[in-house]
Design a protein around this motif. Structure first.
Motif, PDB file in Angstrom:
ATOM      1  N   ILE A   1       0.877  -1.173   0.000  1.00 31.75           N
ATOM      2  CA  ILE A   1       0.000   0.000   0.000  1.00 31.75           C
ATOM      3  C   ILE A   1       0.914   1.223   0.000  1.00 31.75           C
ATOM      4  N   GLU A   2       0.662   2.157  -0.898  1.00 33.53           N
ATOM      5  CA  GLU A   2       1.538   3.324  -1.040  1.00 33.53           C
ATOM      6  C   GLU A   2       0.808   4.601  -0.631  1.00 33.53           C
ATOM      7  N   ILE A   3       1.508   5.454   0.121  1.00 31.91           N
ATOM      8  CA  ILE A   3       0.965   6.749   0.544  1.00 31.91           C
ATOM      9  C   ILE A   3       1.961   7.830   0.160  1.00 31.91           C
ATOM     10  N   MET A   4       1.466   8.875  -0.490  1.00 34.62           N
ATOM     11  CA  MET A   4       2.310   9.971  -0.928  1.00 34.62           C
ATOM     12  C   MET A   4       1.786  11.276  -0.332  1.00 34.62           C
ATOM     13  N   TYR A   5       2.665  12.031   0.329  1.00 37.10           N
ATOM     14  CA  TYR A   5       2.286  13.329   0.897  1.00 37.10           C
ATOM     15  C   TYR A   5       3.156  14.409   0.255  1.00 37.10           C
ATOM     16  N   ILE A   6       2.523  15.395  -0.354  1.00 39.59           N
ATOM     17  CA  ILE A   6       3.241  16.423  -1.094  1.00 39.59           C
ATOM     18  C   ILE A   6       3.567  17.607  -0.183  1.00 39.59           C
ATOM     19  N   ILE A   7       4.858  17.883  -0.039  1.00 41.74           N
ATOM     20  CA  ILE A   7       5.309  19.024   0.755  1.00 41.74           C
ATOM     21  C   ILE A   7       5.387  20.263  -0.117  1.00 41.74           C
ATOM     22  N   ASP A   8       5.936  20.107  -1.303  1.00 42.73           N
ATOM     23  CA  ASP A   8       6.074  21.222  -2.239  1.00 42.73           C
ATOM     24  C   ASP A   8       6.055  20.674  -3.663  1.00 42.73           C
ATOM     25  N   GLY A   9       5.675  21.512  -4.624  1.00 42.47           N
ATOM     26  CA  GLY A   9       5.639  21.081  -6.016  1.00 42.47           C
ATOM     27  C   GLY A   9       4.327  20.413  -6.378  1.00 42.47           C
ATOM     28  N   GLU A  10       4.363  19.624  -7.454  1.00 41.22           N
ATOM     29  CA  GLU A  10       3.135  19.019  -7.978  1.00 41.22           C
ATOM     30  C   GLU A  10       3.432  17.649  -8.566  1.00 41.22           C
ATOM     31  N   VAL A  11       2.509  16.712  -8.345  1.00 43.38           N
ATOM     32  CA  VAL A  11       2.626  15.355  -8.884  1.00 43.38           C
ATOM     33  C   VAL A  11       1.295  14.963  -9.505  1.00 43.38           C
ATOM     34  N   ASP A  12       1.336  14.437 -10.716  1.00 40.60           N
ATOM     35  CA  ASP A  12       0.151  13.891 -11.365  1.00 40.60           C
ATOM     36  C   ASP A  12       0.162  12.377 -11.214  1.00 40.60           C
ATOM     37  N   VAL A  13      -0.928  11.819 -10.719  1.00 41.90           N
ATOM     38  CA  VAL A  13      -1.061  10.364 -10.602  1.00 41.90           C
ATOM     39  C   VAL A  13      -2.123   9.908 -11.586  1.00 41.90           C
ATOM     40  N   MET A  14      -1.749   9.006 -12.488  1.00 42.86           N
ATOM     41  CA  MET A  14      -2.686   8.453 -13.468  1.00 42.86           C
ATOM     42  C   MET A  14      -3.085   7.050 -13.023  1.00 42.86           C
ATOM     43  N   MET A  15      -4.391   6.868 -12.775  1.00 44.13           N
ATOM     44  CA  MET A  15      -4.873   5.601 -12.226  1.00 44.13           C
ATOM     45  C   MET A  15      -6.344   5.444 -12.596  1.00 44.13           C
ATOM     46  N   ASN A  16      -6.736   4.223 -12.950  1.00 43.31           N
ATOM     47  CA  ASN A  16      -8.132   3.968 -13.329  1.00 43.31           C
ATOM     48  C   ASN A  16      -8.603   4.917 -14.428  1.00 43.31           C
ATOM     49  N   GLN A  17      -7.698   5.195 -15.382  1.00 46.42           N
ATOM     50  CA  GLN A  17      -7.992   6.052 -16.534  1.00 46.42           C
ATOM     51  C   GLN A  17      -8.382   7.474 -16.110  1.00 46.42           C
ATOM     52  N   GLN A  18      -7.922   7.888 -14.945  1.00 48.54           N
ATOM     53  CA  GLN A  18      -8.136   9.247 -14.465  1.00 48.54           C
ATOM     54  C   GLN A  18      -6.814   9.824 -13.987  1.00 48.54           C
ATOM     55  N   THR A  19      -6.724  11.158 -13.991  1.00 47.28           N
ATOM     56  CA  THR A  19      -5.530  11.839 -13.506  1.00 47.28           C
ATOM     57  C   THR A  19      -5.889  12.672 -12.290  1.00 47.28           C
ATOM     58  N   VAL A  20      -5.161  12.457 -11.201  1.00 46.67           N
ATOM     59  CA  VAL A  20      -5.340  13.235  -9.974  1.00 46.67           C
ATOM     60  C   VAL A  20      -4.113  14.130  -9.823  1.00 46.67           C
ATOM     61  N   ILE A  21      -4.319  15.426  -9.708  1.00 43.50           N
ATOM     62  CA  ILE A  21      -3.219  16.379  -9.566  1.00 43.50           C
ATOM     63  C   ILE A  21      -3.021  16.678  -8.082  1.00 43.50           C
ATOM     64  N   LEU A  22      -1.847  16.318  -7.584  1.00 45.24           N
ATOM     65  CA  LEU A  22      -1.536  16.507  -6.173  1.00 45.24           C
ATOM     66  C   LEU A  22      -0.683  17.756  -5.991  1.00 45.24           C
ATOM     67  N   LYS A  23      -1.076  18.591  -5.045  1.00 46.72           N
ATOM     68  CA  LYS A  23      -0.369  19.840  -4.759  1.00 46.72           C
ATOM     69  C   LYS A  23       0.032  19.870  -3.285  1.00 46.72           C
ATOM     70  N   PRO A  24       0.820  20.856  -2.871  1.00 48.04           N
ATOM     71  CA  PRO A  24       1.277  20.904  -1.476  1.00 48.04           C
ATOM     72  C   PRO A  24       0.138  20.749  -0.473  1.00 48.04           C
ATOM     73  N   GLY A  25       0.340  19.833   0.484  1.00 47.19           N
ATOM     74  CA  GLY A  25      -0.678  19.569   1.493  1.00 47.19           C
ATOM     75  C   GLY A  25      -1.579  18.398   1.165  1.00 47.19           C
ATOM     76  N   ASP A  26      -1.494  17.874  -0.072  1.00 45.09           N
ATOM     77  CA  ASP A  26      -2.321  16.733  -0.472  1.00 45.09           C
ATOM     78  C   ASP A  26      -1.665  15.417  -0.048  1.00 45.09           C
ATOM     79  N   VAL A  27      -2.498  14.461   0.330  1.00 45.30           N
ATOM     80  CA  VAL A  27      -2.030  13.113   0.614  1.00 45.30           C
ATOM     81  C   VAL A  27      -2.841  12.159  -0.255  1.00 45.30           C
ATOM     82  N   PHE A  28      -2.171  11.129  -0.796  1.00 42.49           N
ATOM     83  CA  PHE A  28      -2.833  10.227  -1.732  1.00 42.49           C
ATOM     84  C   PHE A  28      -2.466   8.794  -1.393  1.00 42.49           C
TER      85      PHE A  28
END
Length: 287
Positions: A42-69
């Motif tokens: 099981i993977e957990i990602m917490y964004i401190i700074d910057g931006e990460v796009d996660v592509m999963m289930n044919q959808q894209t979730v844009i993670l920004k500072p303060g987001d946890v996924f």
């Protein structure tokens, strides 16, 4: 707490940080593209700074500072961070989760990280608070650091179990595991031979499927067609080498098995909204 293995293969075996029962990593990523892959952790990602796009289930979730996924076990996904990020990455190995949640196979873990639901938002904030405290212990290493870290780890596991799990039929889990096990030879073969021509007939034989059924089976379980998957892997290697080497683009394409230049440029622009030349130039300027 050193010597972390940061390579991301197509199928990740469960990783563990030295001295811990889990993988815990605070990192600065200048820029990255990780092709579709999956892992039993099981993977957990917490964004401190910057931006990460996660592509999963044919959808894209844009993670920004303060987001946890949260990405559940055996869930194919890819990630992209064009302009870089500073983040915490946690992976809970399957055997670790199974030890303390014996019926873990009966649950799906996940949540909407951008929810407007006040109750769920409060639970997510509690998870973020635990992650932030784990980061402090990990970086400062006060007296009794391992004790404190593990107490926070079990608090996290408790939150996942009580707040972010949904029960499913164990038979469905067994079916999903069986599907991924059948694809492992394909993923391993592709990982080793991605830079050589791979035909549908060749890869179907590796999977022990007829060609038509293999195409359907792979798309259903991985979320992309086999050749989309193969080209993603090639693209990820070229993307990395554009800034880490001075090799001409033509040489990089040949090195990593991408023979269709028009398709490459199209995929590159769709992923990064720029051309390979412009990307390399801008990366050199920022350095």
């Amino acid at each position: 707490m050193s010597n972390l293995r940061t390579e991301q293969p197509v199928f990740e075996t469960d990783r563990i940080t030295d001295g811990f029962d889990i993988f815990f990593w605070v990192f600065n990523d200048a820029s990255s593209f990780v092709a579709t892959h999956w892992h039993t952790a099981i993977e957990i990602m917490y964004i401190i700074d910057g931006e990460v796009d996660v592509m999963m289930n044919q959808q894209t979730v844009i993670l920004k500072p303060g987001d946890v996924f949260l990405i559940d076990s055996r869930l194919p996904h890819s990630t992209k961070s064009v302009h870089g990020n500073h983040a915490v990455l946690i992976q809970l190995p399957y055997e670790f989760s199974k030890k303390y949640i014996p019926d873990v196979d009966s649950f799906i873990f996940g949540f909407d990280c951008h929810t407007d639901n006040a109750i769920l938002r409060t639970k997510i904030d509690s998870l973020i608070d635990v992650i932030q405290k784990m980061r402090i212990v990990y970086e400062i290493q006060p007296k009794g650091a391992l004790l404190r870290f593990n107490s926070l780890l079990f608090e996290m596991l408790y939150l996942l179990y009580h707040s972010f799990s949904r029960e499913v039929e164990s038979s469905q889990f067994k079916k999903d595991v069986k599907n991924f096990v059948r694809l492992e030879p394909v993923l391993e073969y592709t990982k080793k031979h991605y830079n050589t021509p791979i035909t549908l007939s060749e890869i179907s034989q590796i999977a022990c499927f007829q060609e038509e059924y293999f195409c359907h089976y792979f798309k259903k379980n991985m979320g992309v067609t086999y050749f989309q998957y193969l080209n993603e892997i090639r693209l990820s290697h070229i993307y990395r080498d554009l800034t880490s080497t001075d090799l001409p683009l033509k040489v990089l394409l040949e090195k990593h098995g991408f023979t269709n230049y028009k398709l490459f440029r199209k995929m590159f622009y769709e992923q990064f909204a720029t051309t390979p030349g412009e990307y390399r130039k801008n990366a050199a300027v920022s350095d």
